[in-house]
Each structure stands twice: as structure tokens, then as C-alpha cells.
Design an enzyme around this catalytic site. Sequence first.
Site, PDB file in Angstrom:
ATOM      1  N   GLY A 406     -43.510  81.445  80.165  1.00 45.24           N
ATOM      2  CA  GLY A 406     -42.746  80.457  79.082  1.00 45.24           C
ATOM      3  C   GLY A 406     -42.450  81.231  77.884  1.00 45.24           C
ATOM      4  O   GLY A 406     -43.105  82.419  77.815  1.00 45.24           O
ATOM      5  N   GLY A 409     -45.079  81.018  71.802  1.00 42.33           N
ATOM      6  CA  GLY A 409     -45.413  79.647  71.164  1.00 42.33           C
ATOM      7  C   GLY A 409     -45.370  78.262  71.730  1.00 42.33           C
ATOM      8  O   GLY A 409     -45.349  77.172  71.252  1.00 42.33           O
ATOM      9  N   SER A 781     -25.030  85.403  84.514  1.00 43.74           N
ATOM     10  CA  SER A 781     -24.659  83.792  84.040  1.00 43.74           C
ATOM     11  C   SER A 781     -23.696  83.718  83.103  1.00 43.74           C
ATOM     12  O   SER A 781     -22.994  82.396  82.727  1.00 43.74           O
ATOM     13  CB  SER A 781     -25.913  83.044  83.825  1.00 43.74           C
ATOM     14  OG  SER A 781     -26.175  83.592  82.499  1.00 43.74           O
ATOM     15  N   LYS A 824     -31.912  76.521  78.844  1.00 41.74           N
ATOM     16  CA  LYS A 824     -30.597  76.578  78.319  1.00 41.74           C
ATOM     17  C   LYS A 824     -30.159  75.162  77.909  1.00 41.74           C
ATOM     18  O   LYS A 824     -29.725  75.064  76.755  1.00 41.74           O
ATOM     19  CB  LYS A 824     -29.610  77.237  79.523  1.00 41.74           C
ATOM     20  CG  LYS A 824     -29.975  78.605  79.845  1.00 41.74           C
ATOM     21  CD  LYS A 824     -28.994  78.712  80.888  1.00 41.74           C
ATOM     22  CE  LYS A 824     -29.016  80.309  81.204  1.00 41.74           C
ATOM     23  NZ  LYS A 824     -28.300  80.782  82.368  1.00 41.74           N
TER      24      LYS A 824
HETATM   25  P1  ADP Z   1     -48.186  81.199  73.661  1.00 47.74           P
HETATM   26  O1  ADP Z   1     -49.351  82.177  73.900  1.00 47.74           O
HETATM   27  O2  ADP Z   1     -47.426  80.499  74.326  1.00 47.74           O
HETATM   28  O3  ADP Z   1     -47.049  82.199  72.723  1.00 47.74           O
HETATM   29  P2  ADP Z   1     -49.799  79.863  71.697  1.00 47.74           P
HETATM   30  O4  ADP Z   1     -50.872  79.371  72.552  1.00 47.74           O
HETATM   31  O5  ADP Z   1     -50.295  81.011  70.775  1.00 47.74           O
HETATM   32  O6  ADP Z   1     -48.561  80.340  72.356  1.00 47.74           O
HETATM   33  O7  ADP Z   1     -49.365  78.636  70.736  1.00 47.74           O
HETATM   34  C1  ADP Z   1     -48.974  78.872  69.413  1.00 47.74           C
HETATM   35  C2  ADP Z   1     -49.391  77.620  68.607  1.00 47.74           C
HETATM   36  O8  ADP Z   1     -48.622  76.237  69.045  1.00 47.74           O
HETATM   37  C3  ADP Z   1     -50.778  77.280  68.722  1.00 47.74           C
HETATM   38  O9  ADP Z   1     -51.371  77.042  67.504  1.00 47.74           O
HETATM   39  C4  ADP Z   1     -50.922  76.226  69.575  1.00 47.74           C
HETATM   40  O10 ADP Z   1     -52.298  75.338  69.491  1.00 47.74           O
HETATM   41  C5  ADP Z   1     -49.762  75.462  69.389  1.00 47.74           C
HETATM   42  N1  ADP Z   1     -49.387  74.612  70.444  1.00 47.74           N
HETATM   43  C6  ADP Z   1     -48.440  75.177  71.547  1.00 47.74           C
HETATM   44  N2  ADP Z   1     -48.308  74.100  72.124  1.00 47.74           N
HETATM   45  C7  ADP Z   1     -48.887  73.244  71.995  1.00 47.74           C
HETATM   46  C8  ADP Z   1     -48.865  71.600  72.456  1.00 47.74           C
HETATM   47  N3  ADP Z   1     -48.325  71.291  73.623  1.00 47.74           N
HETATM   48  N4  ADP Z   1     -49.955  70.637  71.614  1.00 47.74           N
HETATM   49  C9  ADP Z   1     -50.539  71.193  70.714  1.00 47.74           C
HETATM   50  N5  ADP Z   1     -50.407  72.536  70.202  1.00 47.74           N
HETATM   51  C10 ADP Z   1     -49.670  73.333  70.746  1.00 47.74           C
END
Ligand code: ADP
Length: 885
Positions: A406, A409, A781, A824
Site C-alpha cells: 500500500g 503512511g 489507463s 483512484k
Molecule cells: P507505512 O509503513 O505504511 O508507510 P506507518 O506504519 O509508518 O506507514 O504509519 C504511519 C503512521 O500512521 C504511524 O504513526 C501509524 O501509527 C499511523 N497509522 C497508519 N494507519 C493507522 C491506523 N489505521 N490506525 C492508527 N494509526 C495509523
Amino acid sequence: MAETVELPGRLAILPFRNKVLLPGAIIRIRCTSPYSVKLVEQELWQKEDKGLIGVLPVRDAAEAMAVLSTGSGTDPAYQSLKSSSDVVDSQKPEGKSLEGPIHWHNRGVAARALHLSRGVEKPSGRVTYVVVLEGLCRFSVQELTARGTYYTARVSRLDMTKAEMEQAEQDPDLILLSRQFKATAMELISILEQKQKTVGRTKVLLETVPVHRLADIFVASFEISFEEQLSMLDSVDLKVRLIKATELVDRHLQSIRVAEKISQKVEGQLSKSQKEFLLRQQMRAIKEELGDNDDDEDDLAALERKMQSAGMPPNVWKHAQRELRRLRKMQPQQPGYSSSRSYLELLADLPWERASEEFELDLRAAKERLDSDHYGLTKVKQRIIEYLAVRKLKPDARGPVLCFVGPPGVGKTSLASSIAAALNRKFVRISLGGVKDEADIRGHRRTYIGSMPGRLIDGLKKVGVCNPVMLLDEIDKTGSDIRGDPASALLEVLDPEQNRTFNDHYLNVPFDLSKVIFVATANRAQPIPPPLLDRMEVIELPGYTPEEKLNIAIRHLIPRVLDQHGLNPDILHIPEDMVELVIQRYTREAGVRNLERKLAALARAAAVRVAERNALRLRKDVQQPVTSSLLDHARLADGGAEVEMDDVTVADPAVPNALGAAPTLVVDESMLEKVLGPPAFDDREAAERVSSPGVSIGLVWTSVGGEVQFVEASTMAGKGDLHLTGQLGDVIKESAQIALTWVRGHAMDLKISGAGGSGLLDSRDVHIHFPAGAVPKDGPSAGVTLVTALVSLFSQKSARADTAMTGELTLRGLVLPVGGIKDKVLAAHRNGIKRVIIPKRNLKDLVEIPSSILRSMDILLAERIEDVLEQAFDGGCPWRKPAKL
Ligand code: ADP
């Protein structure tokens, strides 16, 4: 001639084998035969008859006699000695036959025995005597006779008498020669003088002893060959003797110089290492004095203890010991020392058997933990619980590796760390982004300078247990090039059959990775090499809707951010509508990372205000209130640089009363503007950009989630060419060709043919541009979007600003399904777009989209491009108009 009475010595020393006695020289010889000893005794006691002289070969008499016993000579000058069994030394080597008769040299030196000493008697009964002899003058042998147990000779003197000598010294040639000899000898002496102090005496010798004597004395002191010694003995003529001696002294001088040069070089090196040794000894002494015992030896002993307690498998232990032995033999300054040492340190640090204790897995607790850490993501959490359940039932189950896919964040990393927490294991993240070198995974061989272990082994060393949850972050970002294929190394890591004996090149011994739980993350699944993907179970996290983001912010992000800044809801309150504004106007992302950053910026600003207030209160009596706008300062810090955090004073917990009494700071729109700046996004953008004909709104899918992509088309005078700009890949370029072909082919139907019914592109060029020109774009696309832009251009009719589209186009005008529909649609929603046209065959993908979003948007399905055009323009597709009429 045959007069012996004048001979000062009573012994005739004949050269034999490798030694010659020269007049003026002193030698020491070992005698083992009673014959020689007796002779010497006789000489010492002056018992022998006058006129005769005892013959003593320079070489050990025992051997000489053995040799003599076989000889027979005819030449009167080379008299052979007769065999005499009673003089043969008992040590005569049995059966040692000597080839041919040995002849005595017909010249020798009369000598005086200075000393005779008896050695210790050997068990065989043999006694060795040492005789010290002084050579006196040359003679020639006239007759050699056996006399009882020894031999006597009649000799005639060869050296000149003193009177003769004095006369000869007048010869100018001789004067020249002797001067030359003395100069060379002087040179030699001065060189020797630098080395040893005793040479002073030699100098005196040079001045006092007559030159002909000096020549013999000097030459006798060198190591020269037997032949040269003999020829010196034979140099009866003074001039010849001096020439020969000068030559020999000079040669010796040269050899000393060369030897000196060499030894100087060697000495230079030696003295350096000696100096180091000395310094090291001193250092050791200083350390001992200071009670600082961590010298190398202690260090290595400590290392060995550490290695012993590391729990290495037997084969690794053997290997490590071998390496330690090698290390012990090295000096710390030696080149391989530090590399060998850090290798052993790694072996000792690695968790060969150290593991976190695993408790009975409580699935309910794990679920609660996942729920409390993450909002939403129901399906994902469900899948994780299933995964954990399988592990609980069969701890060594070889299930597939979970791979969260994905945009950034969306919580991939934090989900993985929640899995670790649920399993009570340590968590370690290995970043694979940009890894192109296989050695990054597998390590460099130790033969390379600066070699190190791969990231996996390094991660295990850091985490210190052999059963952590290891996150292989951004596994899709590894690429292969000439330095090898990291993916193939990862394949081995993830393969349960192979990872038991994972071989890191640096480590060079197998390490068991089978206890590690691997979890991977990727932005997209597509770039992951298929064999690797095959080992993983992809779990998609497509991004959040604004509602989900709001909930995440309120439940998770705000509490965390407040806590991180030493604040609490009583000090700072961020109302829901303000969070919504931040989501809409300041972030446009699939995940919540930027949202978290913006919230942190608000918290920082609040912290500054609180600190400012505290400062004012605490310094009531201070004349000048703190007026500097710390708020502005905090705003500056918001440029993504969260490091500035430390500069800002956080609420002082030492003054709780002051804080408690203060009114809560509530974030409002003006504070948002002040802290975060003017809004970065608004919903008017699409309307403004699509206001002129030739622009359409597409939806694309990137590694950071879905995005809105505008397509601009323009026409100008030309030759019917198509120009494409905006960093486009081959596929998207072909899509543009297809789109243009389709539009040209249907120009009549669309009523957009050139003026006067001429061709669409007669004396016209078309230019299509994809803004955000620096970002590379590719994929099929954009087909429908391109057609829409071209139709809008040629019909001079603007496309709808509230409608975005995606879909692949065939030449025949069919609309084929595309990927990433959820992303999208979410991107369109984020951008305030109300209508989205998608291929009909993508209908099934809509189930993934939250119903709240679907309710707020029109999703329009298209089977053919005409369906797209119908929806993309106000009042429907231009070409249908006549039909309607
Ligand atoms: P990724 O690894 O997908 O880039 P992270 O795991 O680093 O993202 O997440 C970024 C921030 O967003 C973290 O602080 C995480 O705790 C928060 N976060 C993302 N999704 C959620 C969620 N569904 N519930 C609570 N916090 C989330």
C-alpha cells in the site's frame, strides 16, 4: 741455504686444506693427536736438536696425519710423509678413503707456540688440545724426515733479514707501493674505528710495524680463500706482496661499505619496529600503573569468554576458535588484525540461540492490541489474526510470508510491529529501498577491504535474538544490476527450506534464520519479482477515506502527538472540524503520514505558546515581557523539519499549577493558517484547469496511492505530427497514438473534422502534455482520458470539471479494465471530484470502497469510449447530438 738456526721459531707450520699461517699473525689450532701435542711440547721445552724444526700442519693434525699416511711424493720439494700407525689419531674416520696423494706445500711459516692448553677428556678418552701459535717468517722446506712419532724438516729462510730489509726500503717503487698500501689500510681502519673502539691499537700498529709485516698481518685478519692465502704466503718478493695486500685490503674495504649500506637499510626498518615495541612496552607499563587492565591480551580473553557464551553451534565454534588463534598471533598494528577482530566480535554478538521467550499466544489479547493500535483495517486485522491462529496451533508452521502492500503512511510498518508485540517478540526493520547489490543482503566476502555483513545479519546482531519479527521494508524497491540480484538472495531468506542454513558471505558460516518471522512491505506488488511474490501473501492496504483519516487522527494520532510534545487535551484541543480542514486543505495523501506531521506542527506551536505563557508567569517581576514571536518560529520549523522540535521549550512539568489553571488552547482556522500556512489544496483547482477546451481529468495510480492527473492537448500549425511531453513511458505514448488514431477515425461522427471537411490534422500538429512534467508516467489507463482531451480540443468544448476517468482504450474503442480502482476513486474523492468514469469490468473492485464514499460520488461505468465521452461532457457526447435531434 739450509740453515735453520736463525729461525726464531721451532715449529714449521705448513699450510693445509683451508688455513695458512702468515708471519706476524696469530692463530689458534685444535690438536687431537698425541703426535702434534708432543711436538708442541718439545718446542715449548726447547728439547729438539738445533737445526731441525718440527712440522705441524695448520689444520688439525689428526686429519692431516690420516691424509699423509696415504701420500707418496717424488719431488724433493714436496716430500710425502710416511705412514705411521702409532701417530694416527684414534679419531681417524673409519673407512674414509681419501683420493690420491696429498702433497705438502713446499713453503711454510716458522712459528712459535705461545700457549698450549688441555681440554676436557671426552668419554671416548680423546683429549683436545688448543695451541696458540705466532707466525714468524717464511721458509721453504728442504727436507722432511720422520723422527720417531713426529716429523722434522730442514728449511731455508725466505724472508729478508733486517739489514736486507733496510736496504730494500730505499727502492722508490717500494716506497710508493708501501705508501699506497698504508693509505688503503688507513681507510679501512678509519671505517672500522666507527664501529669498534679497539681499532686505535691497529692505528699504532700501522705506524710502528714495518710495512712488509703489516701486509701479512692485515691480510691474515681477513676472511679470504685458501688459494689467496697461499698466494700471499708465496709472495716472497716484497713488491708483489704489497700489491697483493693492497688489492685485498681494498676489496675488503669495498665489501665493508656494501655491507654497511645494506645493514643501514635493515637497521632503519629494525629500529622502527623496535621503537614500536619499546613504546608498546611503555604503554603496557603505564596501563598497569594506572590499573587499567584492558590491554590486548585481556581484551582477547574477554572476547573469548563472550564467544563461549554466545552458544554457537559446534562447527561455528571450531571455526571461531581457529580465527581467534590466528588473531592471537597477530600484532594489533598488523593489517588484518582489526578486521579479524571485528569478525570475531560479530560471531560473539550474533544471537545463535538467544531468543525472546514466547508465551502462549492469547488471540483475544492480540486482537485487542491490533484494534487499539489501528483504526479500521478490519479485513487486514482479520487476516493477521488468522495468521497468528495458525502459528498458535502449529508454531513451526511454514505459512507464507505476509506482505503489506500500500501507499506510504497507511500503517504497514506499525501493523508489523503490532504483530511482534502480539507474539511477544522483538521487532527489527530492515530497509530494502534502493538495494541493488546482492552484497547488501548477503554481505561482502571478508577478502574485500571494508567488508561487512549483509543487512539481515546486521539486523539480527542489533536485535540480539534469533526469533524476532523482521520487517523487510520496501521489498518492491530492490532492483538488480551488474552487482547481482538481491531478489534471489531474498528468495533464499524467505524459503523455509533454505533459510535454516543462510549463508552470509561475510559470516562465512551458516546461520539459522528459520526462527525469524518475516513480514514484508511494498508500495506496489507489481515490481516484486514473481518468484519472490510467490512466497508471500499480499495484503493490500489501499489508503484511507477522509472519514477514516479523521477517526485515525482523533483516536490515535492526536493523543500520540500530544503525548510526544508533553501536552494533554486540557492544554490543546484540536476540534474535529479543524482536523477535517487539515485533511482537506493541507494533505492529499492516501495514508496519514503528512496528517500526523501537520498535527505535530500544531502541537509544537501550542507547546511554544504554553512555554511562552509559563515564562511570563514565572518572570512576573521581569520588566520586559517575552515578546518574540515564538509562534512564527514554530511555523518556520514546520517545513517538514521535525528536528527543530528540540529548540522549542515544552511545557514544564515542574509548574503543574500554572498549567492546570491555564485555559485550554483550541485550534481554530486562523491558527491553522498561522502555523500551517495558506491551504495547499482546494476544490476549485479542477474547475479552473478544465475551464478551457483540450483538458481532461484522469486518474492514475502511483506508488504513493491514487492521484488525479490532468491531460492537456493543444493544436497548432504543422504537418500532422503528434508531440508528447511530460516524462512518458512507451506504453502511455502508444496510448496517445491509439487515442489520436481513434479520434481521427471518428472525426466525421464526432463532427470535429477540419475546416471545410478536410482531415483533422491537415497542416496541424497536436501536442499532448501531462503536467507535473518532472514525474515519470506510464501505463495504459490514460487511454480514455486522452480521447476526452482530444475530443474536447477539436470540438472546442470543455470537459466536465467534476468528472475524472480511467480506462484502457483499444483501437476499436473498447474500454478495458485497469488496476488500482480503489486508490483512484479515493484520490478522486480527496480531490473533490464528484463523478468517476471507470471501465465496466472494474465493477467488482467497487466493493473495496467504503460505502460512504460511494454514496457521495457518481461511479459511471463505461464499456466503450463513446460511453466515456457521453459522460465526460455536459449534455452528453457531441456526436450523439444529431442523433438526438
Ligand atoms: P507505512 O509503513 O505504511 O508507510 P506507518 O506504519 O509508518 O506507514 O504509519 C504511519 C503512521 O500512521 C504511524 O504513526 C501509524 O501509527 C499511523 N497509522 C497508519 N494507519 C493507522 C491506523 N489505521 N490506525 C492508527 N494509526 C495509523
